[in-house]
Scaffold this motif. Sequence first.
Motif, PDB file in Angstrom:
ATOM      1  N   THR A   1      71.312 -33.993 -21.022  1.00 46.09           N
ATOM      2  CA  THR A   1      70.692 -35.291 -21.300  1.00 46.09           C
ATOM      3  C   THR A   1      69.604 -35.577 -20.278  1.00 46.09           C
ATOM      4  N   VAL A   2      68.471 -36.074 -20.739  1.00 44.96           N
ATOM      5  CA  VAL A   2      67.470 -36.628 -19.825  1.00 44.96           C
ATOM      6  C   VAL A   2      67.438 -38.134 -20.055  1.00 44.96           C
ATOM      7  N   HIS A   3      67.534 -38.881 -18.955  1.00 43.30           N
ATOM      8  CA  HIS A   3      67.614 -40.350 -19.081  1.00 43.30           C
ATOM      9  C   HIS A   3      66.836 -41.015 -17.959  1.00 43.30           C
ATOM     10  N   PHE A   4      66.481 -42.271 -18.190  1.00 39.93           N
ATOM     11  CA  PHE A   4      65.905 -43.068 -17.106  1.00 39.93           C
ATOM     12  C   PHE A   4      67.019 -43.408 -16.121  1.00 39.93           C
ATOM     13  N   VAL A   5      66.672 -43.495 -14.849  1.00 44.71           N
ATOM     14  CA  VAL A   5      67.680 -43.710 -13.806  1.00 44.71           C
ATOM     15  C   VAL A   5      67.978 -45.204 -13.645  1.00 44.71           C
TER      16      VAL A   5
END
Length: 219
Positions: A139-143
């Motif tokens: 998964t790539v997500h905003f922190v």
Amino acid sequence: MTEKRKVGILISGRGSNMKALINAAKAPDYPAEIVLVISNNPKAKGLELAKDSNIKTKTISHKDYQTREEFDQKVTHALEEAGVELLCNAGFMRLHSQQFVETWYNRQLNIHPSLLPALKGLNSHQRALDGNLKITGCTVHFVRFEMDTGPIIAQAAVEIRPEDTVETLSDRVLQAEHQLYPEALRQVASGKAKIVGERLIQTGNGIQQAPLFSPPLTK
Ligand code: GRF
């Protein structure tokens, strides 16, 4: 094309995702350029990889700072000095202070080796195997402040095979990570993926036709 967004990368170790971003950013039509790699670990292998690609690097060891806030401020200062607009965590093994998260809010991405919100934290592949999961991924997500949370930008599903070990599974997920992270950054840098409230709005994506079945259908 219009001006590329300036990207900084935070690493602590091997740096294979960092390398995937650096490679992707070599394409003339990629909407981002990597201007700085920062490691908190002087021995990170990724530092050498970045130097080999002629990317500017900086080591800021957390051990040289009394508090998380002081360390984070130093990192922000270095990023701002380099004109960084977007930040990518790529195997960065430090938690951030609230202030750091706020400074880079909606401008900081992270990659995690599971299909979030499942399996947050360390050892996700071991836990996927222990839990008899059939599908995992990355998964790539905003922190956001809480670890491994934040609006999801992109995910890739990876089947778990009966014979899998942590090594074989993490190798396969890593291959997906190396494709997913550059795509997610492309979407954010080009403005195709945007945050409205806490929801991610994406435009212009194709539709995947085939669901991933694991085990595969036999009839
Ligand atoms: C990757 O599995 C990433 O998802 C996780 O840490 C690992 C870093 O690997 N956050 P690398 O340093 O990018 O090779």
